[in-house]
Design an enzyme around this catalytic site. Structure first.
Site, PDB file in Angstrom:
ATOM      1  N   ASP A 220       0.842  -1.210   0.000  1.00 14.56           N
ATOM      2  CA  ASP A 220       0.000   0.000   0.000  1.00 14.56           C
ATOM      3  C   ASP A 220       0.872   1.254   0.000  1.00 14.56           C
ATOM      4  O   ASP A 220       0.633   2.206  -0.748  1.00 14.56           O
ATOM      5  CB  ASP A 220      -1.005   0.004   1.173  1.00 14.56           C
ATOM      6  CG  ASP A 220      -0.446  -0.605   2.452  1.00 14.56           C
ATOM      7  OD1 ASP A 220       0.699  -1.098   2.437  1.00 14.56           O
ATOM      8  OD2 ASP A 220      -1.148  -0.571   3.485  1.00 14.56           O
ATOM      9  N   ASP A 244       1.446  -7.057 -10.559  1.00 16.73           N
ATOM     10  CA  ASP A 244       0.473  -6.819 -11.627  1.00 16.73           C
ATOM     11  C   ASP A 244      -0.098  -5.404 -11.482  1.00 16.73           C
ATOM     12  O   ASP A 244      -0.129  -4.603 -12.427  1.00 16.73           O
ATOM     13  CB  ASP A 244      -0.637  -7.877 -11.492  1.00 16.73           C
ATOM     14  CG  ASP A 244      -1.555  -7.909 -12.691  1.00 16.73           C
ATOM     15  OD1 ASP A 244      -1.278  -7.180 -13.667  1.00 16.73           O
ATOM     16  OD2 ASP A 244      -2.547  -8.648 -12.657  1.00 16.73           O
ATOM     17  N   ASP A 248       1.166  -1.766 -13.642  1.00 19.04           N
ATOM     18  CA  ASP A 248       0.198  -1.038 -14.464  1.00 19.04           C
ATOM     19  C   ASP A 248       0.136   0.424 -14.028  1.00 19.04           C
ATOM     20  O   ASP A 248       0.071   1.328 -14.873  1.00 19.04           O
ATOM     21  CB  ASP A 248      -1.191  -1.672 -14.369  1.00 19.04           C
ATOM     22  CG  ASP A 248      -1.487  -2.526 -15.584  1.00 19.04           C
ATOM     23  OD1 ASP A 248      -0.500  -3.100 -16.121  1.00 19.04           O
ATOM     24  OD2 ASP A 248      -2.652  -2.620 -16.002  1.00 19.04           O
TER      25      ASP A 248
END
Ligand code: NAD
Length: 365
Positions: A220, A244, A248
């Site tokens: 986080d 992942d 992105d």
């Protein structure tokens, strides 16, 4: 054996891999690397020809190669009908699994000329250069999962074994040694057992690489820090799902999909491919940006053939073309004169020209 297997795939895959091959051929000739190229089918084009998105012949060719250059897979007919059983992306997942490609490598670098294309402020981005190593064949995407019969409950399981963590952590430490000797390992060790094991193993392994500064960061916090101050990162090591999501988000740092290369490697042959898809909306129109594929070829030269200087030269050639003001449509903005917006073939030719100029001047670095 300098065989490179080319899998153009679907949509713009063929247009962009054509330029990747041209660049590799040119480098091969200039440096006596003697590359040979063999073509294979994957994705929708393979389904059309054989009924299988990854024909056995394709896999066989890849196993006997030193590297695989892949375009992209995908076709709108599947996107609009989820009930179709045999699908192009199955070819991609199967080839990664069959070749044991447990490490996905994504360099995210901002080209100064394109800094305005990003949604993040220029002063925050300037100089960002991050290498992500994401675990690709384990974690929650491959763990036990299910849904209860009444459909009221579902679960997924995140598991990591010592072997899975060690082998990718080793690649990350090695990458850090070749760069700025700084490694961020991303986990959620304050909550997840699999992350506690991940962190313990990375800590143990750091003893073998005393020169590398290791920073453990919760996912986080990492997501926030990436946007707040991307320059603090150099090499980033993550598990499958965290990587992942994080990669992105990080792709926005560069501002364009058409510029991001990737490599998936394991212990056998690696696959080098742009991160974008088959872009059916622009396929066959000579407007796709081939730079992500050309940059994937730079990764291929560096990682599969140990040709780092030549790889760097390709990156610099792309930088030269951007500095000269040439753009494809996806990276042009309102200030780009129409005459500087080129098609796939025209910008590919500019990259070749810039490469030639650099090599003739022997400006390798
Ligand atoms: P996409 O990456 O193909 O396209 C997204 C947008 O970016 C489109 O507007 C497209 O025109 C543009 N774009 C992508 N690459 C570009 C390039 N090189 N130059 C200029 N513009 C570019 O993603 P999508 O539209 O979500 O998916 C299209 C198809 O690709 C789908 O079938 C999907 O399943 C598949 N796909 C494949 C891969 C892969 O092969 N690794 C990855 C993502 C999506």
């Amino acid at each position: 054996m300098n065989k490179i297997v080319v899998l153009p795939g679907d949509g713009i895959g063929e247009e962009v891999t054509d330029w990747g091959v041209k660049v590799l051929e040119y480098i091969g000739e200039r440096f006596g690397a003697d590359f040979t190229f063999e073509y294979g089918l994957i994705g929708h084009s393979a389904i059309k020809a054989t009924g299988d998105p990854l024909p056995a012949e394709t896999l066989l060719k890849c196993r006997s190669a030193k590297a695989v250059l892949l375009g992209a897979v995908g076709h709108p007919m599947y996107d609009n009908d989820p009930s179709i059983k045999v699908r192009p992306e199955q070819g991609l997942l199967r080839i990664r699994k069959a070749l044991g490609l447990y490490t996905n490598i994504r360099p995210i670098k901002i080209f100064d000329e394109l800094i305005s294309a990003s949604s993040i402020k220029a002063e925050i981005l300037h100089g960002s250069d991050i290498l992500f190593l994401r675990e690709l064949t384990g974690g929650i995407y491959f763990g036990n999962r299910g849904t209860t019969e009444d459909g009221l409950k579902a679960f997924d399981t995140m598991e990591y074994s010592r072997l899975e963590v060690e082998r990718i952590a080793e690649k990350a430490f090695e990458a850090a040694m070749k760069r700025n000797k700084k490694l961020h390992s991303v986990d959620k060790a304050n909550v997840l057992d699999s992350s506690k094991l991940w962190r313990k193993i990375v800590q143990e392994m750091s003893a073998k690489y005393p020169e590398v500064e290791v920073i453990h960061m919760y996912i986080d916090n990492a997501a926030m820090q990436l946007i707040r101050d991307p320059r603090q990162f150099d090499v980033v090591l993550t598990g499958n799902m965290f990587g992942d999501i994080l990669t992105d988000a990080a792709s926005q740092i560069s501002g364009s999909l058409g510029l991001l290369p990737s490599a998936s490697i394991g212990n056998e042959v690696g696959i080098f491919e742009p991160i974008h898809g088959s872009a059916p909306d622009i396929a066959g129109k000579n407007i796709a940006n081939p730079m992500a594929t050309i940059l994937s070829c730079a990764l291929l030269l560096d990682l599969a053939f140990d040709m780092k200087d030549e790889a760097d030269c390709i990156i610099k050639a792309i930088d030269d073309v951007l500095k000269d003001g040439f753009r494809t449509r996806d990276i042009a903005d309102e200030n780009t004169p129409k005459s500087m917006i080129l098609g796939t073939d025209e910008i590919g030719a500019e990259v070749m020209r810039a490469l030639e100029v650099r090599l003739n001047q022997s400006v390798m670095i």
